[in-house]
Design a protein around this motif. Structure first.
Motif, short mmCIF file in Angstrom:
data_model
loop_
_atom_site.label_atom_id
_atom_site.label_comp_id
_atom_site.label_asym_id
_atom_site.label_seq_id
_atom_site.Cartn_x
_atom_site.Cartn_y
_atom_site.Cartn_z
N HIS A 264 -155.30 -27.06 -74.13
CA HIS A 264 -156.58 -26.35 -74.19
C HIS A 264 -157.08 -26.22 -75.62
N VAL A 265 -156.16 -26.03 -76.55
CA VAL A 265 -156.55 -25.91 -77.95
C VAL A 265 -157.17 -27.22 -78.43
N SER A 266 -156.59 -28.35 -78.02
CA SER A 266 -157.11 -29.64 -78.48
C SER A 266 -158.50 -29.89 -77.93
N ALA A 267 -158.76 -29.45 -76.69
CA ALA A 267 -160.09 -29.63 -76.12
C ALA A 267 -161.12 -28.80 -76.88
N LEU A 268 -160.76 -27.55 -77.20
CA LEU A 268 -161.67 -26.71 -77.99
C LEU A 268 -161.86 -27.28 -79.39
N SER A 269 -160.79 -27.81 -79.96
CA SER A 269 -160.87 -28.37 -81.30
C SER A 269 -161.81 -29.58 -81.34
N PHE A 270 -161.89 -30.31 -80.24
CA PHE A 270 -162.81 -31.45 -80.20
C PHE A 270 -164.24 -30.98 -80.41
N TRP A 271 -164.64 -29.94 -79.67
CA TRP A 271 -166.01 -29.46 -79.80
C TRP A 271 -166.24 -28.82 -81.16
N CYS A 272 -165.23 -28.16 -81.69
CA CYS A 272 -165.37 -27.59 -83.04
C CYS A 272 -165.49 -28.69 -84.08
N MET A 273 -164.79 -29.80 -83.87
CA MET A 273 -164.92 -30.93 -84.80
C MET A 273 -166.33 -31.51 -84.74
N ILE A 274 -166.89 -31.60 -83.54
CA ILE A 274 -168.26 -32.08 -83.42
C ILE A 274 -169.20 -31.15 -84.18
N ALA A 275 -168.99 -29.82 -84.02
CA ALA A 275 -169.81 -28.85 -84.75
C ALA A 275 -169.62 -29.00 -86.26
N PHE A 384 -173.91 -18.32 -90.96
CA PHE A 384 -173.76 -19.07 -89.72
C PHE A 384 -172.83 -20.26 -89.92
N VAL A 385 -173.08 -21.03 -90.98
CA VAL A 385 -172.26 -22.21 -91.26
C VAL A 385 -170.81 -21.80 -91.51
N ASN A 386 -170.61 -20.77 -92.32
CA ASN A 386 -169.25 -20.33 -92.63
C ASN A 386 -168.51 -19.82 -91.40
N LEU A 387 -169.20 -19.10 -90.54
CA LEU A 387 -168.54 -18.57 -89.35
C LEU A 387 -168.12 -19.70 -88.40
N VAL A 388 -168.94 -20.74 -88.30
CA VAL A 388 -168.55 -21.90 -87.49
C VAL A 388 -167.29 -22.54 -88.07
N LEU A 389 -167.25 -22.66 -89.39
CA LEU A 389 -166.08 -23.25 -90.03
C LEU A 389 -164.85 -22.35 -89.90
N VAL A 390 -165.06 -21.03 -89.87
CA VAL A 390 -163.93 -20.11 -89.65
C VAL A 390 -163.34 -20.34 -88.27
N VAL A 391 -164.21 -20.45 -87.26
CA VAL A 391 -163.72 -20.73 -85.90
C VAL A 391 -162.96 -22.05 -85.86
N LYS A 392 -163.51 -23.06 -86.56
CA LYS A 392 -162.84 -24.35 -86.61
C LYS A 392 -161.47 -24.23 -87.28
N ALA A 393 -161.38 -23.45 -88.36
CA ALA A 393 -160.10 -23.26 -89.04
C ALA A 393 -159.10 -22.53 -88.15
N ILE A 394 -159.58 -21.50 -87.43
CA ILE A 394 -158.70 -20.75 -86.53
C ILE A 394 -158.15 -21.66 -85.44
N LEU A 395 -159.00 -22.54 -84.90
CA LEU A 395 -158.56 -23.43 -83.83
C LEU A 395 -157.76 -24.61 -84.35
N SER A 396 -157.88 -24.91 -85.63
CA SER A 396 -157.09 -25.99 -86.23
C SER A 396 -155.69 -25.52 -86.61
N TYR A 397 -155.54 -24.24 -86.89
CA TYR A 397 -154.25 -23.67 -87.32
C TYR A 397 -153.12 -23.96 -86.34
N PRO A 398 -153.34 -23.84 -84.99
CA PRO A 398 -152.19 -24.03 -84.07
C PRO A 398 -151.55 -25.41 -84.15
#
Length: 528
Positions: A264-275, A384-398
Motif C-alpha cells: 500500500h505504501v508503494s502505491a501511495l508513493s507512486f502518486w506522490c512521485m507524480i505530484a 503548498f509545495v513544501n507540504l506536498v514534499l513533506v507528505v512525499k518524504a513521509i511516504l518515502s521513509y518506510p
C-alpha cells in the motif's frame, strides 16, 4: 519513429504502481516483501526436472514433512542440508543456468538475491532507475551550484556517465562466460553475492551489508531533516522551530514499525512521485518565467575547496542506485535492453539535473537555500509545495526504513546459532513485542540523529562522499578488475583504476570537508 500507444489513465497508474513496487522489491531484502502470515517456502515436490523453482504459499506442515523444504539464508534447507550458492533445493536435477539476454520465461536456477518477482519492461525499469536518481533530493542541486559553480554542472554530467558505466560493469560481474558454449551465464544474484566472491564468504557480505545499512539509515535521517526544513520554510514565524518539526515528523513515522508489507505504501508513493514531478516542473517553469531576473554573472568558474567537495557528495548521492540494479536487471522481460535503459535514464537525469541546478541558482543566486522550494516568494504557494514534499518524504521513509530493519533482523535476530540473538518472530509468524521495540528504537534513533545533525545539504554531502563513492565508484570497478581482468582491454583496466582513484579522492576530501562543515555549522547554530 514508431507510434507509442497511450494507455488509459487507470491502466497507466496500475503499470506505474507495478513499476514502483518492482523497484522497491529490488532494494529490499526478500523477507520483508511478505507479511508474517505469508511466509514463503520453496516446494520440493511436484517439480519437473530442470524446471525453475517457483514460490508457493506456506505449507503448515513443518519443514521435512510433506516434502517441503524451507530455504534459509545461505541456502540451508530443512532436510537437504547446506546447498551451494545458486542451487535451489529440489530433486537433484542439474540446475539450468540463466544466460545474458534471456527473457523472464527462461528456465533458470535461483541465485542469492533472487526470488519471487514481477516481470517488468525496460520502460518500467527505467522508471525505477529514474525514481532512484531523480528523487526528492534534487531540491538541493541549485545549492550545489552555489558552491561549485560551473564545475558542479560539469560534475552532474560526468558523475552521471561514471555511475552509468559502473552500473553496467556491476551487472556484468553477475555473469561468467561458459567455457563450452562461450555464452555469458548468470552465476550471481546480487551486489552482496559479488562482494562475497571478491572479498571472501566471511567478510564480503558483511562489508556490503554494513555500507548498505549506513546508507539506508542515513537516508532515513535525511527524510526527517528534509521534513523539518520544509515545514520551517512553510511556517517560518510560527512557534515551532525546525528541530521540533523534526520531532513531530518522527512521531508521525513511529507507525512504520507496525508495517507488515509495503504494497500500500508503494502505491501511495507512486502518486506522490507524480505530484513531486509536477512540482519539479512548476519550480522549473517559475524559474524560466523569471528569466529577466537571472543573475548570469553569479555562476563561478573558480572552486571553493572547502565547499565544492560537499557539492560533489550531494551529486554522487543523487546518482546512487547500484544496490538494486542486479535485481532490476534480473526482473526485466528482455535483459538485453538493460544497458540501453541505463543509458537513456542517466542521460535524461544528467540533462534534467544540470538544467534544474543551473536555472535554480540563476534565479536566486547567493540567496539559494539548501532546499530550493524555500526560496519561493509567495508564502501560500511555498507552503503548498513544501507540504506536498513533506507528505512525499513521509511516504518515502518506510522504504529505506523497512530495508534497514530487515537487514538488522537478518544479521542479528534470526535465532541461534545463525545469528548472535534470538529470533524476533514467533513460531506463528507474529513479531515479538521486543522485536517491535527494536523497530520503534530505529525510528527514534533516526529522529534523534536528525535533530542532532539538522543540516540537510552537509549531511547529504557526507553520505555521498562516504557510502556513495564506495557503492557507486570504488567497489564496482574493483569487482570488475578482480573478476574480469583477463577479459578486459587495456583501456578498460586503466579506466577502472581511474574511477577507483576518483572515488577515493572524492571520498577522502568529501568526508573531511563535510565533517569540518558540520563542526562549523554547529558553532554557528541553525539559520532559523
Amino acid at each position: 519513429m514508431p507510434q507509442l500507444p497511450i494507455p488509459p489513465i487507470g491502466q497507466a497508474a496500475k503499470d506505474g504502481a507495478k513499476a514502483v513496487w518492482s523497484g522497491v522489491k529490488g532494494a529490499l531484502p526478500e523477507s520483508c516483501l511478505s507479511a508474517p502470515d505469508e511466509i514463503v517456502q520453496f516446494a520440493k515436490y511436484g517439480r519437473r526436472p530442470n524446471e525453475r523453482m517457483e514460490m508457493t504459499e506456506v505449507n503448515k506442515a513443518p519443514p521435512g514433512e510433506g516434502g517441503e523444504v524451507a530455504l534459509g539464508e545461505g541456502g540451508e534447507g530443512g532436510e537437504g542440508g547446506p546447498l551451494p550458492e545458486g542451487v535451489a533445493p529440489g530433486d537433484g536435477a542439474a540446475p539450468v543456468p540463466l544466460k545474458r539476454g534471456d527473457s523472464m520465461g527462461s528456465t533458470s536456477t535461483v541465485l542469492e538475491g533472487e526470488g519471487g518477482h514481477d516481470m517488468i519492461t525496460e520502460w518500467q525499469a527505467g522508471w525505477n532507475v529514474t525514481n532512484a536518481i531523480q528523487g526528492m533530493f534534487i531540491v538541493s542541486l541549485p545549492y550545489a551550484v552555489l558552491h561549485g559553480g560551473y564545475w558542479a554542472i560539469v560534475a552532474m554530467t560526468g558523475i552521471a556517465y561514471i555511475c552509468c558505466y559502473t552500473g553496467k560493469i556491476l551487472v556484468d560481474c553477475l555473469y561468467e562466460k561458459d567455457e563450452t558454449s562461450g555464452q555469458l551465464i548468470r552465476v550471481r544474484g546480487s551486489y552482496k553475492s559479488i562482494a562475497k566472491e571478491v572479498f571472501g564468504q566471511q567478510w564480503g557480505g558483511k562489508i556490503v551489508g554494513t555500507a548498505q545499512l549506513i546508507e539506508l539509515l542515513m537516508t532515513c535521517i535525511l527524510y526527517v531533516v528534509l521534513c523539518g526544513d520544509l515545514l520551517i520554510g512553510s511556517f517560518p514565524n510560527g512557534p515551532i522551530d525546525a528541530r521540533s518539526w523534526m520531532m513531530i515528523s518522527g512521531i508521525v513515522l513511529i507507525p512504520c514499525a507496525f508495517l507488515k508489507n509495503l504494497h500500500h505504501v508503494s502505491a501511495l508513493s507512486f502518486w506522490c512521485m507524480i505530484a513531486h514531478l509536477i512540482i519539479n516542473f512548476i519550480i522549473f517553469a517559475y524559474c524560466v518565467i523569471n528569466i529577466q531576473y537571472w543573475q548570469w554573472s553569479k555562476v563561478k568558474f573558480t572552486i571553493d575547496f572547502l565547499q565544492f567537495p560537499i557539492a560533489l557528495g550531494i551529486i554522487v548521492f543523487s546518482y546512487t542506485s547500484h544496490i538494486f540494479l542486479p535485481t532490476l536487471e534480473y526482473n526485466m522481460v528482455d535483459r538485453s535492453k538493460f544497458e540501453p535503459m541505463l543509458n537513456w535514464s542517466h542521460v535524461a537525469a544528467a540533462i534534467f539535473k544540470s538544467a534544474f541546478g543551473y536555472i535554480g541558482f540563476l534565479t536566486w543566486a547567493e540567496d539559494t537555500e539548501e532546499v530550493i522550494t524555500n526560496n519561493l516568494p509567495n508564502p501560500t504557494f511555498k507552503s503548498f509545495v513544501n507540504l506536498v514534499l513533506v507528505v512525499k518524504a513521509i511516504l518515502s521513509y518506510p522504504l529505506p526504513y523497512y530495508a534497514a530493519v530487515e537487514l538488522i533482523e537478518n544479521t542479528y535476530f534470526k535465532g541461534k546459532p545463525k545469528t548472535p540473538f534470538a529470533s524476533v518472530w514467533e513460531l506463528d509468524g507474529e513479531l515479538k513485542v521486543w522485536g517491535l521495540a527494536i523497530r520503534v528504537i530505529v525510528v527514534v534513533i533516526t529522529t534523534v540523529m536528525a535533530i542532532t545533525i539538522p543540516h540537510f545539504a552537509i549531511l547529504m554531502g557526507l553520505i555521498g562522499s562516504f557510502t556513495g563513492t564506495m557503492l557507486s565508484f570504488i567497489w564496482p570497478c574493483w569487482f570488475h578488475l578482480k573478476l574480469k581482468y583477463n577479459e578486459l582491454e587495456k583501456g578498460d583496466i586503466i579506466y577502472d583504476y581511474f574511477v577507483i582513484f576518483i572515488g577515493c579522492v572524492f571520498g577522502v576530501i568529501g568526508i573531511t570537508t563535510s565533517f569540518y562543515a558540520l563542526v562549523e555549522a554547529f558553532a554557528i547554530g541553525l539559520p532559523f
